[in-house]
Scaffold this motif. Structure first.
Motif, short mmCIF file in Angstrom:
data_model
loop_
_atom_site.label_atom_id
_atom_site.label_comp_id
_atom_site.label_asym_id
_atom_site.label_seq_id
_atom_site.Cartn_x
_atom_site.Cartn_y
_atom_site.Cartn_z
N ARG B 33 21.82 -29.51 -7.77
CA ARG B 33 23.02 -30.34 -7.89
C ARG B 33 23.97 -29.73 -8.93
O ARG B 33 25.19 -29.67 -8.74
CB ARG B 33 22.61 -31.77 -8.26
N ARG B 36 25.68 -26.76 -7.61
CA ARG B 36 26.74 -27.24 -6.72
C ARG B 36 27.98 -27.68 -7.53
O ARG B 36 29.11 -27.37 -7.15
CB ARG B 36 26.18 -28.40 -5.88
N ASP B 37 27.76 -28.36 -8.64
CA ASP B 37 28.89 -28.79 -9.47
C ASP B 37 29.69 -27.58 -9.95
O ASP B 37 30.91 -27.58 -9.91
CB ASP B 37 28.39 -29.58 -10.69
N THR B 40 31.62 -25.94 -7.05
CA THR B 40 32.76 -26.70 -6.54
C THR B 40 33.88 -26.78 -7.57
O THR B 40 35.05 -26.82 -7.23
CB THR B 40 32.36 -28.13 -6.13
N LYS B 41 33.49 -26.74 -8.85
CA LYS B 41 34.54 -26.81 -9.88
C LYS B 41 35.23 -25.47 -10.10
O LYS B 41 36.25 -25.41 -10.77
CB LYS B 41 33.96 -27.39 -11.17
N TRP B 46 39.14 -27.71 -4.39
CA TRP B 46 37.93 -28.30 -3.83
C TRP B 46 38.18 -29.64 -3.14
O TRP B 46 37.77 -29.86 -1.99
CB TRP B 46 36.86 -28.46 -4.91
N GLU B 47 38.85 -30.56 -3.84
CA GLU B 47 39.04 -31.90 -3.26
C GLU B 47 39.93 -31.83 -2.02
O GLU B 47 39.75 -32.60 -1.07
CB GLU B 47 39.60 -32.87 -4.30
N ARG B 50 37.78 -30.79 0.86
CA ARG B 50 37.01 -31.94 1.38
C ARG B 50 37.89 -32.79 2.28
O ARG B 50 37.46 -33.23 3.34
CB ARG B 50 36.48 -32.80 0.23
N THR B 315 21.62 -34.93 -4.87
CA THR B 315 22.20 -35.78 -5.91
C THR B 315 21.53 -37.15 -5.95
O THR B 315 21.63 -37.85 -6.97
CB THR B 315 23.73 -35.96 -5.70
N LEU B 357 22.83 -48.03 -4.38
CA LEU B 357 24.25 -48.03 -4.04
C LEU B 357 25.07 -47.43 -5.19
O LEU B 357 26.16 -47.91 -5.51
CB LEU B 357 24.75 -49.44 -3.69
N CYS B 358 24.51 -46.39 -5.83
CA CYS B 358 25.20 -45.80 -6.98
C CYS B 358 26.44 -45.02 -6.56
O CYS B 358 27.33 -44.78 -7.36
CB CYS B 358 24.26 -44.92 -7.81
N SER B 360 26.83 -41.86 -5.60
CA SER B 360 26.91 -40.42 -5.86
C SER B 360 26.93 -39.61 -4.56
O SER B 360 27.61 -38.59 -4.44
CB SER B 360 25.73 -39.99 -6.74
N ASP B 363 30.33 -39.20 -3.09
CA ASP B 363 31.20 -38.33 -3.88
C ASP B 363 30.86 -36.85 -3.76
O ASP B 363 31.72 -36.00 -3.98
CB ASP B 363 31.18 -38.74 -5.37
N VAL B 364 29.62 -36.51 -3.45
CA VAL B 364 29.31 -35.09 -3.25
C VAL B 364 29.54 -34.67 -1.80
O VAL B 364 29.62 -33.48 -1.51
CB VAL B 364 27.85 -34.70 -3.63
#
Lengths: 246, 458
Positions: B33, B36-37, B40-41, B46-47, B50, B315, B357-358, B360, B363-364
């Motif tokens: 994970r 991956r962060d 993607t950063k 990146w966004e 997506r 994640t 139901l966090c 995450s 969002d990934v």
């Protein structure tokens, strides 16, 4: 400014000091705080268990209590998010829509509405911030580690207004604690393990206190800390912002 | 087939019995994970990528019929034989018939979750055909007769010592040998022999391009290429949702896929196939197997955006601490928990509850599937369809009864707090109290906030 205080049921029953701190804090900041006396629960435990239809009259009771207020403030991202998002399942009367639009989580209210720049608060301890998921990824109270976005936070600047506080860095800054409502008993093993990993991250990085915007996460973490015999304590954000320990 | 209920809490409880191993599993996946962060950063756009990937998928799902026909037409022009399969049985029979025609006794297979889901290996083995999984992780679990525990990292639940044991048992390596280099060399030699003796090669499909009638397959080991290039027959199995409209869209997906999956910029191999080699055959099997039905469910159709990167597994704090096998479905973790109820609601009814139901996962997700919202929505359906334990459902009704009656709520709250305050420990902490197994209960205060308020403010 007139503000209605929304006190989630478990805070009312188990953590009244959190509601007292919220009330005192808002009063100190110049708000005229009302507490509607017949409020109970927002209905989230039932809805998250798949029974949102069985939570409608609970939701309508909340709406009836908070009708007529321009600002409704609660010390819980999770319950506030539930009202905002999942009250879409209630009949969308004028009252329901208004309550959904006018309800705020505490740190959001302090940052976006009151826009406070200073606080009379002292808390001379090392504090770890637990980012409760519904505030974090549900309400976007601060930058989420998954997303490629610039840093911001509606909570950290508030904590920095407190004198004496030392905020510690965590290895995992916004991982879930594993409370998850009824998940904490239906998936007991994973829930407990997630919580143990969270408290160990705080302990390892030197926290004396763990704070969060949600008492539900803190109740879970407190239960684990006590069982472990740890000296690390929990404190809700409202209590911390309202404290005057020298 | 009688559907067997998957009891996720029970499986997760078993997994958690080994504390150290759970730590190791969690940390291994968290490491991915974090990779991956970083990956993607490193992309400012990146966004935006997506958003584009999700928009393309949304267009595909709205025009799937047209794109599928366009793809078929172009694939046939390229000399590919195209087959349509309504379900797993159809798919397996089509594969079997192709193999029969070519008298294939051994087939090499690169990673394909679709064929896992169709139980193709078991089917072909029952017909006397040997199937060799050539992806290293898949080969390891296949040797040990286990299903994969992750869609990208099939053997992520095994430590190198476990792999050493499996190789010792099946490939004759020295007992206790767990050196990763030596294990990999062993697998390499073993797999080379398989590649050379394979009569057909089956691959999955990452992307099928409507405009060109070609497919793209992403691997890190080059095993898809090796199989296809050596065997006279290539069979590619794909779900109907693997379509993308144009070749220019492929770049969006290859950029998001591997960054999300492992944190690499791209897989070591991105293989494009547009038709058979001279003298060879290429078949594509387009499989529905419940996908059209999912497409028809408005709240859940977006789950078909999935490009099988596995980021939601890496994640997921629950997946990391319960392991892929606890889900009992080919695709485990958050995405599997929104796909599986559409296949068998009763069997998989514990999976949408295996989440805090966090959020995450959503969002990934590189194709922006609202996974945690869909988990919530499946919960409502499970409760409504009566797939929830009777006592739990009644309990929820009772809660609503109490919470919609403020004075009853206050009375019960007060009684509850008083009782908690005086009960001896053995009565509070026992097998009836799941909370208290690992946690202390909160100390009940003398008065509720409301009582304090009335005493102080009025």
């Amino acid at each position: 400014m007139k503000v209605a205080l929304f006190v989630p049921c478990y805070i009312d029953q188990f953590y009244p000091q959190v509601a007292i701190a919220t009330m005192e804090l808002l009063t100190k900041l110049g708000c005229n705080v009302d507490f509607p006396l017949n409020q109970t629960c927002c209905g989230q435990p039932m809805a998250n268990s798949g029974c949102e239809k069985d939570a409608i009259s609970t939701g309508m009771n909340l709406v009836a209590n908070f009708t007529g207020y321009d600002y409704i403030v609660g010390p819980s991202g999770s319950c506030v998010l539930h009202v905002r998002e999942h009250y879409s399942k209630l009949p969308q009367t004028k009252e329901v829509t208004k309550v959904r639009n006018n309800i705020y989580e505490l740190s959001e209210f302090l940052t976006d509405i009151l826009q406070i720049q200073s606080l009379e608060a002292n808390f001379p301890f090392k504090v770890g911030l637990h980012q409760s998921c519904h505030g974090q990824r549900g309400m976007r109270l601060s930058q989420c580690s998954e997303l490629n976005q610039p840093y911001y936070s509606k909570i950290v600047p508030l904590l920095k207004l407190v004198k004496g506080i030392e905020l510690i860095e965590l290895d995992r800054k916004d991982e879930c604690c594993g409370f998850g409502g009824t998940f904490c008993v239906s998936e007991e093993a994973v829930s407990a393990r997630m919580g143990i990993d969270r408290i160990n991250d705080h302990i390892k990085n030197g926290a004396q206190y763990i704070t969060a915007g949600d008492s539900s996460c803190l109740m879970h973490l407190e239960g684990l800390l006590k069982r472990k015999g740890s000296s690390v304590r929990i404190i809700h954000l409202a209590e911390l912002l309202n404290s005057s320990i020298n | 087939m009688i559907s067997e209920y998957i009891d996720h809490p029970k499986e997760a409880d078993n997994f958690n019995e080994d504390f150290q191993r759970t730590t190791w599993h969690d940390e291994t996946l968290w490491f991915i994970r974090e990779k991956r962060d970083k990956a993607t950063k490193s992309l400012p756009e990146w966004e935006e990528l997506r958003d584009m990937a999700a928009a393309i998928k949304s267009n595909v799902l709205s025009n799937l019929d047209d794109y599928l026909i366009e793809f078929e037409t172009n694939a046939i022009k390229n000399g590919i034989q195209v087959h349509w399969a309504l379900n797993a049985e159809d798919h397996n029979k089509i594969v079997h018939n192709i193999l029969l025609k070519h008298k294939v006794k051994k087939m090499v297979k690169s990673k394909s979750m679709l064929t896992e889901d169709c139980h193709l290996n078991q089917y072909l083995e029952s017909k006397g055909i040997e199937v060799i999984d050539t992806d290293l992780g898949e080969r390891i679990v296949q040797l040990d007769n286990q299903p994969p525990s992750h869609i990208v990292l099939p053997a992520i639940h095994l430590k190198k010592e476990d792999v050493g044991e499996i190789f010792h048992k099946h490939l004759g390596t020295e007992k206790g040998m767990s050196n990763p280099q030596a294990l990999t060399e062993t697998a390499r030699i073993h797999l080379r022999e398989q590649f050379l003796s394979g009569g057909a090669a089956l691959t999955g499909v990452n992307f099928a391009i409507a405009e060109t009638g070609g497919i793209a397959i992403c691997t890190n080991e080059g095993n898809a290429d090796l199989g296809v290039h050596l065997a006279p027959v290539h069979i590619a199995s794909m779900g109907i949702e693997k379509i993308i409209p144009k070749l220019e869209h492929l770049g969006v997906f290859t950029r998001v896929l591997t960054r999300s999956a492992t944190g690499q910029p791209i897989t070591a191999f991105t293989s494009h196939y547009h038709g058979p080699r001279k003298g060879a055959e290429m078949h594509i099997i387009i499989v529905d197997a419940g996908r059209s039905e999912q497409l028809g469910r408005e709240d859940f159709r977006k789950s078909l955006n999935c490009i099988r990167c596995g980021a939601c597994m890496n994640t997921c704090p629950v997946y990391r601490r319960s392991g892929g096998h606890s889900y009992g479905y080919t695709v485990p973790g958050p995405i599997g928990s929104i796909l599986s109820p559409g296949i068998d609601l009763k069997k998989y009814s514990s999976l949408p509850f295996a989440s805090t139901l966090c959020g995450s996962c959503s969002d990934v997700c590189p194709v922006k599937i609202d996974i945690h919202t869909q988990l919530y929505k499946w919960r409502q359906i499970i409760a409504k369809e009566g797939k929830m334990p009777f006592a739990k459902k009644q309990g929820m009704k009772l809660m609503n009864y109490v919470f919609s009656r403020p004075s009853l709520y206050r009375l019960l709250g007060k009684v509850g707090r008083n009782v908690l305050g005086i009960l001896p420990r053995f009565m509070m902490y026992n097998s009836l109290n799941a909370w208290g197994k690992a946690r202390e209960l909160p100390t009940p205060p003398k008065e509720s906030f409301r009582e304090w308020y009335l005493r102080n403010k009025k």
